[in-house]
Write a protein that holds these residues in place. Structure first.
Motif, PDB file in Angstrom:
ATOM      1  N   GLY A   1      -5.491  83.292  13.781  1.00  0.00           N
ATOM      2  CA  GLY A   1      -5.072  84.407  12.936  1.00  0.00           C
ATOM      3  C   GLY A   1      -3.741  85.068  13.290  1.00  0.00           C
ATOM      4  N   SER A   2      -3.094  84.675  14.367  1.00  0.00           N
ATOM      5  CA  SER A   2      -1.779  85.263  14.655  1.00  0.00           C
ATOM      6  C   SER A   2      -0.778  84.890  13.562  1.00  0.00           C
TER       7      SER A   2
ATOM      8  N   THR B   1      -7.757  82.428  24.910  1.00  0.00           N
ATOM      9  CA  THR B   1      -8.727  83.003  23.954  1.00  0.00           C
ATOM     10  C   THR B   1     -10.134  82.460  24.233  1.00  0.00           C
TER      11      THR B   1
ATOM     12  N   SER C   1       1.072  84.763  20.140  1.00  0.00           N
ATOM     13  CA  SER C   1      -0.341  84.387  20.303  1.00  0.00           C
ATOM     14  C   SER C   1      -0.706  84.580  21.772  1.00  0.00           C
ATOM     15  N   ALA C   2      -1.950  84.305  22.107  1.00  0.00           N
ATOM     16  CA  ALA C   2      -2.360  84.290  23.511  1.00  0.00           C
ATOM     17  C   ALA C   2      -1.896  82.963  24.131  1.00  0.00           C
TER      18      ALA C   2
HETATM   19  N1  ASP Z   1      -5.427  83.125  20.026  1.00  0.00           N
HETATM   20  C1  ASP Z   1      -6.146  83.033  18.791  1.00  0.00           C
HETATM   21  C2  ASP Z   1      -6.831  81.674  18.681  1.00  0.00           C
HETATM   22  O1  ASP Z   1      -6.799  80.888  19.602  1.00  0.00           O
HETATM   23  C3  ASP Z   1      -5.301  83.326  17.610  1.00  0.00           C
HETATM   24  C4  ASP Z   1      -4.061  82.490  17.459  1.00  0.00           C
HETATM   25  O2  ASP Z   1      -3.615  81.836  18.402  1.00  0.00           O
HETATM   26  O3  ASP Z   1      -3.477  82.490  16.366  1.00  0.00           O
HETATM   27  O4  ASP Z   1      -7.427  81.399  17.676  1.00  0.00           O
END
Ligand code: ASP
Length: 439
Positions: A185-186, A50, A37-38
């Motif tokens: 969504g990750s 994000t 993920s980020a």
């Molecule tokens: N970085 C994205 C969010 O904050 C996706 C994720 O983390 O799954 O929604």
């Protein structure tokens, strides 16, 4: 044998967290495909990268100066790179991002850079190959996920790469434009990658040791769930239990790949296993309890309703015509009750009532607001006598009035409607009877 490992934002929020992730991956050579993920929050009031990207892009789109906002994002990554002592510079990447923000390439593109950049760092840190998800995960012209094309291209790519990092959250449209899944969504990307490489397990690493039997904001220190089936999880998550993105279940479920929810900060914990089916009995009769407040019950009465063919369809038509989805429809001989979300229904209630009069000509319509629904879920209920009896006696002892009961024919769950103000008391009573006293 291969494992797909997905790490959530809090697992990758800083260099310290990255190091934990590195040792988890290195501890098992089957952990061949990594989905990051980020960077998430480092502390309670921190901002996820994000969210920083969305805000920064909003400035760019409004034609405002976004340099400082982009610099703050770059610093988050540079802090990680420095902490890991990597010989890596993202200067060129940030030049491209700045140019694309100016060209207003879209907020999906903007948000996706969080995972994209973290993927580059992760690949460099692990010595794995980096695969840009825009080249292997596809959406169709309507913006829907294209499962077949993705599986074909991604499987072929993963056969070539023995160890790779595939950033989460995004893919591309047929014209090459970047598109993201919905928030969180990750998890979905991890599941898609697991399917494509026919993994033995999809490990989803987060900051909790799996699912809990009940919400920790209501029950102090609830016990964890060791094994849960996909069907049980669906029942619980639609009622508000969130750890995993809902759409993450489908790709792996089709392939019979189990998901193991694990805790990056406590890797020794087994976490929760999500499986297709199991012969393992859960420790307690129930697997989990979840629920939501804020429902309305629309109670429609009409004598001889039971012999009027098409009555139910026309009742639901009144809701459909107003774009309102229903949750449950318990019925009696001359009554039918439709449970709907209060916030959705509130603004349209008089339209729905007028529609009901027009369509079914009822004797009376009565609306009750401020109700909560609680789902008690467990594959163990099928083989245990008296589950419903125990729930209701526990609720009676706690002075909770039950307004609705709905047990699906699968005997996997019992849904109970209570007043909003009884919600917490009811959950405590049910948890107590099944988990604490195990009567
Ligand atoms: N970085 C994205 C969010 O904050 C996706 C994720 O983390 O799954 O929604």
């Amino acid at each position: 044998m291969s494992k797909v490992v997905k790490f959530g934002g809090s697992s990758l929020a800083s260099a310290e967290q990255f190091k934990k992730v590195g040792s988890i991956i290195r501890a098992d050579k089957e952990r061949k495909y990594v989905v990051p993920s980020a960077p998430g929050k480092r502390f309670k009031d921190d901002t996820k990268v994000t969210d920083m990207l969305y805000e920064c892009y909003d400035l760019a789109e409004a034609g405002k100066d976004f340099k400082a906002a982009l610099k703050a994002i770059k610093e988050r990554y540079e802090e990680i790179i420095a902490g890991l002592q990597l010989e890596l510079s993202l200067d060129e990447e940030f030049k491209v991002i700045e140019k694309n923000f100016k060209a207003k390439l879209g907020s999906n593109y903007a948000a996706s850079r969080g995972e994209y950049l973290n993927g580059i760092i992760m690949a460099s840190y692990l010595g794995y190959e980096f695969i840009d998800s825009a080249t292997v995960i596809f959406f169709d012209e309507n913006g829907d996920f294209d499962a077949d094309k993705t599986n074909e291209v991604l499987s072929a790519k993963l056969t070539e790469c023995k160890k790779a990092v595939v950033p989460g959250f995004y893919g591309s449209l047929p014209d090459g434009t970047v598109k993201t899944f919905s928030r969180g969504g990750s998890d979905v990307t991890g599941s898609i990658v697991a399917k494509a490489c026919k993994a033995d397990v999809y490990e989803n690493w987060t900051d909790v040791s799996g699912f809990l039997i009940a919400d920790p904001r209501i029950i102090e220190n609830p016990r964890g769930i060791e094994v849960i089936t996909y069907r049980e999880l669906r029942e619980l998550s639609y009622m508000g239990a969130t750890v995993l993105h809902e759409d993450a279940i489908f790709p792996v479920r089709q392939e019979g790949i189990p998901i193991n929810i694990r805790n990056t900060n406590a890797p020794e914990d087994n976490g929760t296993w999500i499986v297709g089916s199991t012969c393992q009995k859960s420790k307690y009769v129930i697997t989990g309890i979840a629920g939501k407040k804020g429902f309305c019950a629309v109670n429609i009465e009409k004598d001889m309703m039971n012999s009027e063919i098409g009555f139910g369809r026309r009742v639901l038509q009144a809701f459909e015509e107003n774009g309102i989805s229903f949750e449950h429809v318990p019925s009696g001989i001359d009554t039918m009750t439709v449970f709907v979300h209060q916030d959705e229904f509130m603004h349209k209630e008089q339209k729905v009532v007028a529609g009901l009069h027009r369509l079914v000509n009822p004797d009376s319509i009565d609306i009750e607001a401020d109700l909560a629904l609680i789902a008690v879920v467990g594959r163990g209920m099928k083989s245990t006598r008296g589950t419903a009896g125990r729930i209701f006696s526990a609720l009676a002892h706690s002075n909770v009035n039950v307004k609705m009961i709905d047990q699906g024919s699968s005997e996997l769950n019992i849904i109970i409607g209570v007043a909003n103000e009884d919600f917490e008391t009811a959950i405590k009573a049910i948890y107590d009877i099944f988990v604490i006293t195990k009567l």
